[in-house]
Design a protein around this motif. Structure first.
Motif, PDB file in Angstrom:
ATOM      1  N   GLU A  42       0.850  -1.181   0.000  1.00 63.05           N
ATOM      2  CA  GLU A  42       0.000   0.000   0.000  1.00 63.05           C
ATOM      3  C   GLU A  42       0.891   1.238   0.000  1.00 63.05           C
ATOM      4  N   TRP A  43       0.346   2.309  -0.492  1.00 65.04           N
ATOM      5  CA  TRP A  43       1.094   3.561  -0.603  1.00 65.04           C
ATOM      6  C   TRP A  43       1.591   4.025   0.759  1.00 65.04           C
ATOM      7  N   PRO A  44       2.787   4.512   0.922  1.00 60.44           N
ATOM      8  CA  PRO A  44       3.847   4.564  -0.088  1.00 60.44           C
ATOM      9  C   PRO A  44       4.584   3.228  -0.160  1.00 60.44           C
ATOM     10  N   PHE A  45       4.775   2.740  -1.336  1.00 62.52           N
ATOM     11  CA  PHE A  45       5.255   1.390  -1.587  1.00 62.52           C
ATOM     12  C   PHE A  45       6.648   1.109  -1.043  1.00 62.52           C
ATOM     13  N   LEU A  46       6.784  -0.008  -0.380  1.00 65.10           N
ATOM     14  CA  LEU A  46       8.075  -0.588  -0.030  1.00 65.10           C
ATOM     15  C   LEU A  46       7.859  -2.085  -0.206  1.00 65.10           C
ATOM     16  N   CYS A  47       8.309  -2.612  -1.336  1.00 69.60           N
ATOM     17  CA  CYS A  47       8.023  -4.008  -1.639  1.00 69.60           C
ATOM     18  C   CYS A  47       9.282  -4.737  -2.085  1.00 69.60           C
ATOM     19  N   ARG A  48       9.224  -6.063  -2.027  1.00 76.11           N
ATOM     20  CA  ARG A  48      10.421  -6.870  -2.300  1.00 76.11           C
ATOM     21  C   ARG A  48      10.922  -6.713  -3.722  1.00 76.11           C
ATOM     22  N   ASP A  49      10.055  -6.341  -4.667  1.00 76.43           N
ATOM     23  CA  ASP A  49      10.474  -6.225  -6.059  1.00 76.43           C
ATOM     24  C   ASP A  49      11.469  -5.095  -6.293  1.00 76.43           C
ATOM     25  N   MET A  50      11.569  -4.157  -5.371  1.00 74.54           N
ATOM     26  CA  MET A  50      12.511  -3.050  -5.560  1.00 74.54           C
ATOM     27  C   MET A  50      13.910  -3.373  -5.017  1.00 74.54           C
ATOM     28  N   PHE A  51      14.090  -4.556  -4.403  1.00 76.62           N
ATOM     29  CA  PHE A  51      15.360  -4.943  -3.782  1.00 76.62           C
ATOM     30  C   PHE A  51      16.080  -6.017  -4.579  1.00 76.62           C
ATOM     31  N   SER A  52      17.399  -5.929  -4.611  1.00 75.20           N
ATOM     32  CA  SER A  52      18.215  -7.051  -5.080  1.00 75.20           C
ATOM     33  C   SER A  52      18.550  -7.875  -3.846  1.00 75.20           C
ATOM     34  N   ILE A  53      18.518  -9.167  -3.981  1.00 79.08           N
ATOM     35  CA  ILE A  53      18.752 -10.017  -2.818  1.00 79.08           C
ATOM     36  C   ILE A  53      19.955 -10.909  -3.109  1.00 79.08           C
ATOM     37  N   PRO A  54      21.036 -10.746  -2.335  1.00 76.84           N
ATOM     38  CA  PRO A  54      22.213 -11.591  -2.573  1.00 76.84           C
ATOM     39  C   PRO A  54      21.934 -13.045  -2.198  1.00 76.84           C
ATOM     40  N   THR A  55      22.691 -13.940  -2.797  1.00 80.01           N
ATOM     41  CA  THR A  55      22.527 -15.355  -2.482  1.00 80.01           C
ATOM     42  C   THR A  55      23.002 -15.631  -1.063  1.00 80.01           C
ATOM     43  N   MET A  83       6.051   8.165   6.227  1.00 80.36           N
ATOM     44  CA  MET A  83       5.525   6.788   6.211  1.00 80.36           C
ATOM     45  C   MET A  83       6.489   5.847   5.500  1.00 80.36           C
ATOM     46  N   TRP A  84       7.126   6.317   4.405  1.00 82.53           N
ATOM     47  CA  TRP A  84       8.079   5.473   3.694  1.00 82.53           C
ATOM     48  C   TRP A  84       9.265   5.152   4.604  1.00 82.53           C
ATOM     49  N   ILE A  85       9.792   6.164   5.281  1.00 81.01           N
ATOM     50  CA  ILE A  85      10.922   5.956   6.205  1.00 81.01           C
ATOM     51  C   ILE A  85      10.525   4.992   7.315  1.00 81.01           C
ATOM     52  N   GLN A  86       9.321   5.119   7.838  1.00 84.19           N
ATOM     53  CA  GLN A  86       8.859   4.215   8.892  1.00 84.19           C
ATOM     54  C   GLN A  86       8.873   2.769   8.396  1.00 84.19           C
ATOM     55  N   LYS A  87       8.406   2.533   7.188  1.00 82.43           N
ATOM     56  CA  LYS A  87       8.419   1.181   6.624  1.00 82.43           C
ATOM     57  C   LYS A  87       9.852   0.685   6.423  1.00 82.43           C
ATOM     58  N   PHE A  88      10.727   1.564   5.956  1.00 80.41           N
ATOM     59  CA  PHE A  88      12.116   1.180   5.736  1.00 80.41           C
ATOM     60  C   PHE A  88      12.792   0.830   7.057  1.00 80.41           C
ATOM     61  N   GLU A  89      12.542   1.617   8.088  1.00 80.19           N
ATOM     62  CA  GLU A  89      13.141   1.327   9.393  1.00 80.19           C
ATOM     63  C   GLU A  89      12.589   0.038   9.992  1.00 80.19           C
ATOM     64  N   GLU A  90      11.344  -0.293   9.723  1.00 80.22           N
ATOM     65  CA  GLU A  90      10.802  -1.583  10.163  1.00 80.22           C
ATOM     66  C   GLU A  90      11.589  -2.728   9.521  1.00 80.22           C
ATOM     67  N   LEU A  91      11.910  -2.571   8.236  1.00 83.83           N
ATOM     68  CA  LEU A  91      12.738  -3.573   7.557  1.00 83.83           C
ATOM     69  C   LEU A  91      14.115  -3.640   8.209  1.00 83.83           C
ATOM     70  N   LEU A  92      14.747  -2.488   8.441  1.00 81.50           N
ATOM     71  CA  LEU A  92      16.084  -2.474   9.056  1.00 81.50           C
ATOM     72  C   LEU A  92      16.084  -3.134  10.432  1.00 81.50           C
ATOM     73  N   ARG A  93      15.015  -2.958  11.196  1.00 80.08           N
ATOM     74  CA  ARG A  93      14.948  -3.565  12.531  1.00 80.08           C
ATOM     75  C   ARG A  93      15.025  -5.090  12.468  1.00 80.08           C
ATOM     76  N   SER A  94      14.627  -5.671  11.343  1.00 82.85           N
ATOM     77  CA  SER A  94      14.589  -7.132  11.218  1.00 82.85           C
ATOM     78  C   SER A  94      15.837  -7.705  10.557  1.00 82.85           C
ATOM     79  N   MET A  95      16.858  -6.876  10.353  1.00 80.96           N
ATOM     80  CA  MET A  95      18.038  -7.295   9.600  1.00 80.96           C
ATOM     81  C   MET A  95      19.338  -7.065  10.366  1.00 80.96           C
ATOM     82  N   TYR A  96      20.384  -7.754   9.892  1.00 79.44           N
ATOM     83  CA  TYR A  96      21.757  -7.444  10.279  1.00 79.44           C
ATOM     84  C   TYR A  96      22.259  -6.392   9.295  1.00 79.44           C
ATOM     85  N   TRP A  97      22.928  -5.350   9.796  1.00 79.39           N
ATOM     86  CA  TRP A  97      23.519  -4.358   8.914  1.00 79.39           C
ATOM     87  C   TRP A  97      24.541  -3.508   9.665  1.00 79.39           C
TER      88      TRP A  97
END
Length: 144
Positions: A42-55, A83-97
């Protein structure tokens, strides 16, 4: 030009160190976090299709950084940027970086760059607060 016709470009990368212990497990967790994103959002979009995923399994190499890059074109996303930043930070919270960078290019207000840096050696999924730094550039001028 109407507000709805303004194009915004969002792109950047999330970096993690593969020289730390558990490299393939870290890659698996990061890969799963991106794959857990919806294929259409849903707007504003943050979806898996916009990411490259390493093996998950990579040959040992001289490179010490895993990079997940992403990018998308939007119609005036800056009006919903919080809202876009909030979605991006939710993704970052679930990752190693170690660090993450997002660039927002807008027709009206130039380029904005947002950077996240891990507090320690790296960010672990579910741990602590994240600090973001914003830098705005317009026609050669830089503001922080």
């Amino acid at each position: 030009m109407l507000q709805g016709d303004q194009e915004s470009i969002v792109y950047g990368c999330i970096k993690d160190s593969n020289s730390l212990a558990g490299g393939s497990e870290r890659r698996r967790i990061n890969r799963n976090a991106v794959l857990a994103l919806p294929s259409a959002d849903e707007w504003p979009f943050l979806c898996r299709d916009m990411f490259s995923i390493p093996t998950i399994k990579m040959k040992q190499s001289q490179y010490q950084t895993d990079v997940i890059h992403f990018g998308a074109s939007y119609r005036a996303v800056e009006y919903e940027w919080d809202m876009w930043i909030q979605k991006f930070e939710e993704l970052l919270r679930s990752m190693y970086w170690v660090s993450a960078t997002v660039h927002l290019e807008t027709e009206l207000s130039g380029v904005h760059s947002f950077s996240w840096e891990a507090a320690g050696l790296y960010h672990e999924p579910g741990s602590g607060d994240m600090q973001v730094r914003c830098e705005w550039t317009q026609e050669g001028r830089v503001s922080v």
